[in-house]
Scaffold this motif. Structure first.
Motif, short mmCIF file in Angstrom:
data_model
loop_
_atom_site.label_atom_id
_atom_site.label_comp_id
_atom_site.label_asym_id
_atom_site.label_seq_id
_atom_site.Cartn_x
_atom_site.Cartn_y
_atom_site.Cartn_z
N THR A 1 43.95 43.20 52.44
CA THR A 1 43.55 41.90 51.90
C THR A 1 44.00 40.79 52.84
N LYS A 2 45.22 40.89 53.31
CA LYS A 2 45.79 39.86 54.18
C LYS A 2 44.98 39.68 55.47
N GLN A 3 44.45 40.76 55.99
CA GLN A 3 43.72 40.66 57.26
C GLN A 3 42.20 40.64 57.11
N HIS A 4 41.71 40.61 55.87
CA HIS A 4 40.27 40.69 55.65
C HIS A 4 39.53 39.44 56.15
N VAL A 5 38.44 39.70 56.85
CA VAL A 5 37.53 38.64 57.30
C VAL A 5 36.17 38.96 56.70
N TYR A 6 35.62 38.01 55.94
CA TYR A 6 34.31 38.20 55.32
C TYR A 6 33.23 38.10 56.39
N SER A 7 32.22 38.96 56.29
CA SER A 7 31.09 38.94 57.21
C SER A 7 30.00 38.02 56.68
N TRP B 1 33.16 30.28 49.42
CA TRP B 1 33.88 29.14 48.84
C TRP B 1 33.65 28.93 47.34
N PRO B 2 32.42 28.98 46.85
CA PRO B 2 32.22 28.77 45.40
C PRO B 2 32.98 29.76 44.52
N THR B 3 33.07 31.02 44.96
CA THR B 3 33.81 32.02 44.18
C THR B 3 35.31 31.76 44.25
N ALA B 4 35.78 31.32 45.41
CA ALA B 4 37.21 30.97 45.55
C ALA B 4 37.56 29.83 44.59
N ARG B 5 36.73 28.81 44.54
CA ARG B 5 36.95 27.68 43.62
C ARG B 5 36.92 28.15 42.16
N GLN B 6 35.96 29.01 41.84
CA GLN B 6 35.82 29.50 40.47
C GLN B 6 37.04 30.30 40.03
N LEU B 7 37.61 31.08 40.93
CA LEU B 7 38.82 31.83 40.61
C LEU B 7 39.96 30.90 40.20
N LEU B 8 40.07 29.78 40.88
CA LEU B 8 41.11 28.81 40.52
C LEU B 8 40.86 28.24 39.13
N THR C 1 61.57 24.94 44.76
CA THR C 1 60.18 25.22 45.11
C THR C 1 60.10 26.40 46.06
N SER C 2 59.16 27.28 45.81
CA SER C 2 58.90 28.40 46.73
C SER C 2 57.42 28.40 47.09
N THR C 3 57.15 28.85 48.29
CA THR C 3 55.78 28.91 48.80
C THR C 3 55.50 30.32 49.29
N ASN C 4 54.41 30.91 48.78
CA ASN C 4 54.04 32.27 49.16
C ASN C 4 52.53 32.40 49.25
N ARG C 5 52.10 33.25 50.15
CA ARG C 5 50.69 33.60 50.18
C ARG C 5 50.42 34.48 48.98
N ASP C 6 49.39 34.17 48.20
CA ASP C 6 49.09 34.92 46.98
C ASP C 6 48.01 35.97 47.26
N LEU C 7 48.47 37.16 47.63
CA LEU C 7 47.53 38.24 47.95
C LEU C 7 46.84 38.79 46.72
N ASP C 8 47.42 38.60 45.53
CA ASP C 8 46.76 39.06 44.31
C ASP C 8 45.46 38.32 44.07
N ILE C 9 45.47 37.00 44.22
CA ILE C 9 44.24 36.24 43.98
C ILE C 9 43.26 36.44 45.14
N GLU C 10 43.79 36.65 46.35
CA GLU C 10 42.91 36.96 47.48
C GLU C 10 42.21 38.31 47.25
N LYS D 1 35.32 40.34 44.22
CA LYS D 1 34.14 39.66 43.70
C LYS D 1 33.09 39.40 44.79
N VAL D 2 33.54 39.04 45.99
CA VAL D 2 32.62 38.61 47.03
C VAL D 2 32.15 39.75 47.93
N ASP D 3 33.04 40.69 48.22
CA ASP D 3 32.71 41.78 49.14
C ASP D 3 33.07 43.11 48.48
#
Length: 160
Positions: free
Chosen positions: A43-49, A56-63, A122-131, A137-139
């Motif tokens: 997931t971390k290294q995935h690049v969509y083709s 983008w619309p699906t990413a926004r909808q997930l939020l 405050t903590s900051t992390n990349r959220d691989l679960d939502i990715e 959903k997209v691929d």
């Protein structure tokens, strides 16, 4: 058999039952960890083709689905979206989402989650679960391939 021999045999039986139970539990834990590690790595290294405008619309909808509202959005070669703080009990969180197009026909999406506790830590992390949710959903074809590979890794980990 003498009393001490009986106790010894009972102790050995209990130990062997514990070993089998504990060993199979460890195997299941190793399998689960291997499965999740592979999904996270891919997931971390995935690049969509496809271009980001298709992802983008699906990413926004997930939020929105997860209770976040969009604060602002940037457009151009780097799409950026920030959410408002969402409060969950004693903490709050927000996302910074970035869509980067390595080429015109590719997209990489990163969700960074900021979490603030009641005492303002405050903590900051990349959220691989939502990715991962986005990837599924997209691929769907890539997500299915990743799941199959993850099962192979899980089976190998549980066998060792």
């Amino acid at each position: 058999m003498k009393g001490s021999q009986v106790k010894f045999v009972i102790a050995l039986l209990a130990l062997s039952v514990f070993g089998v139970t504990f060993g199979s539990g460890c195997a299941a834990m190793r399998a689960s960890a291997a499965r999740q590690a592979h999904i996270n790595k891919m997931t971390k290294q995935h690049v969509y083709s496809m271009p980001c405008e298709q992802v983008w619309p699906t990413a926004r909808q997930l939020l929105f689905t997860n209770g976040f509202s969009v604060k602002d959005t940037g457009e151009g070669t780097t799409m950026t979206l920030e959410t408002e703080w969402a409060y969950q009990g004693q903490s709050s969180s927000r996302y910074l989402v970035q869509g980067i197009e390595p080429t015109e026909s590719q997209c990489k999406v990163n969700f960074t989650k900021n979490t603030r506790s009641q005492n303002n830590h405050t903590s900051t992390n990349r959220d691989l679960d939502i990715e991962w949710q986005l990837l599924q959903k997209v691929d769907q074809e890539s997500a299915q391939k990743i799941l199959q590979e993850a099962e192979v890794k899980a089976n190998a980990a549980s066998a060792s």
